[in-house]
Design an enzyme around this catalytic site. Structure first.
Site, mmCIF file in Angstrom:
data_model
loop_
_atom_site.group_PDB
_atom_site.id
_atom_site.type_symbol
_atom_site.label_atom_id
_atom_site.label_comp_id
_atom_site.label_asym_id
_atom_site.label_seq_id
_atom_site.Cartn_x
_atom_site.Cartn_y
_atom_site.Cartn_z
ATOM 1 N N GLU A 134 0.845 -1.199 0.000
ATOM 2 C CA GLU A 134 0.000 0.000 0.000
ATOM 3 C C GLU A 134 0.885 1.256 0.000
ATOM 4 O OE1 GLU A 134 -2.360 -0.865 3.488
ATOM 5 O OE2 GLU A 134 -3.066 -2.734 2.601
ATOM 6 N N GLU A 153 -8.826 4.128 5.344
ATOM 7 C CA GLU A 153 -8.612 3.261 4.178
ATOM 8 C C GLU A 153 -8.854 4.053 2.900
ATOM 9 O OE1 GLU A 153 -8.062 -0.081 3.407
ATOM 10 O OE2 GLU A 153 -7.994 -1.028 5.389
ATOM 11 N N HIS A 183 -4.276 2.953 5.328
ATOM 12 C CA HIS A 183 -4.273 1.701 4.569
ATOM 13 C C HIS A 183 -4.981 1.950 3.236
ATOM 14 C CE1 HIS A 183 -3.006 -1.374 7.639
ATOM 15 N NE2 HIS A 183 -3.350 -0.404 8.471
HETATM 16 ZN ZN LIG Z 1 -3.332 -2.448 4.863
#
Ligand SMILES: [Zn+2]
Length: 236
Positions: free
Chosen positions: A49, A206, A153
């Site tokens: 990521e 995220e 993330h």
């Molecule tokens: Zn992650």
């Protein structure tokens, strides 16, 4: 806070401190705030990521002065970033390696892409907190004593905040992403689970599945607000 003029956005203005070393011996770097640490922002605990490190770096590079209240870790897993792996150089998913009550020894399954089943296996480590990156991040949190930690993330496109805090609600409103109380599957040994056990407020931010260009346009301004404005989100 004044931002640097655009021609200066190519470089990070200040040197970080090292808070430890990775399994490969790479310094684990933190940019400390000017004052007491209210918020710790960290990216790339999953090396697959890297867009999280890139976006957070783009935000950090705009600051003319140190953040008044935010500490920044661009890559909690630098070995994974340079090798392009989710885990660290020893093949451990660091976000399943934290010493939590529910830590599990069985392999961790994750998706190769969002369309694939969770069938790619990684180690959670030889034991809870076995990895140098995990130990160092715990040490950093204990040193900085932030009120809140935001873990970046990708690519689940949500704000995961078990407390549904004002800052979590602000992030959901700013990003247009849903505020959720969990990602829909168990995450034993994750940083978030460890933080909850420590009574530490942890928000998982995220990013969506998007190009880096799109992430820069949508998410970097929000990260700059977090870094520069101690009142952003009304939590501090
Ligand atoms: Zn992650």
């Amino acid at each position: 806070m004044k931002l640097r003029p655009r021609p200066q956005w190519g470089t990070i203005p200040r040197a970080p401190d090292a808070y430890g070393r990775s399994a490969l011996g790479i310094p684990l770097e933190v940019w400390r705030p000017a004052g007491p640490c209210a918020l710790l922002l960290f990216a790339a605990i999953h090396g697959e990521e890297p867009e999280t490190a890139f976006a957070l770096s783009r935000a950090l590079r705009q600051l003319a002065e140190p953040s008044p209240h935010c500490a920044v870790v661009l890559a909690a897993n630098p070995d994974g970033v340079i090798r392009g792996t989710r885990g660290n150089a020893r093949g451990v998913d660091l976000n399943r390696n934290f010493p939590t009550d529910d830590w599990q020894a069985q392999p961790v399954a994750h998706r190769s892409t969002l369309e694939d089943p969770q069938d790619v296996l990684l180690s959670p480590g030889a034991g809870p907190g076995s990895e140098p990156e995990t130990k160092a991040l715990i040490g950093l949190v204990k040193d900085l004593k932030p009120r809140t930690v935001i873990a970046l993330h990708a690519p689940l496109a949500c704000i995961d905040d078990a407390n549904e805090s004002p800052l979590g609600r602000w992030l959901a409103q700013q990003t247009g992403m849903p505020l959720v109380k969990g990602v829909g599957y168990a995450t034993p040994g994750s940083f978030g689970t460890w933080g909850a056990e420590q009574k530490l407020a942890v928000i998982t931010y995220e990013f969506p599945l998007a190009t880096t260009d799109a992430l820069v346009r949508t998410h970097v301004p929000i990260l700059v607000r977090l870094l520069t404005d101690p009142a952003a989100g009304g939590a501090r």
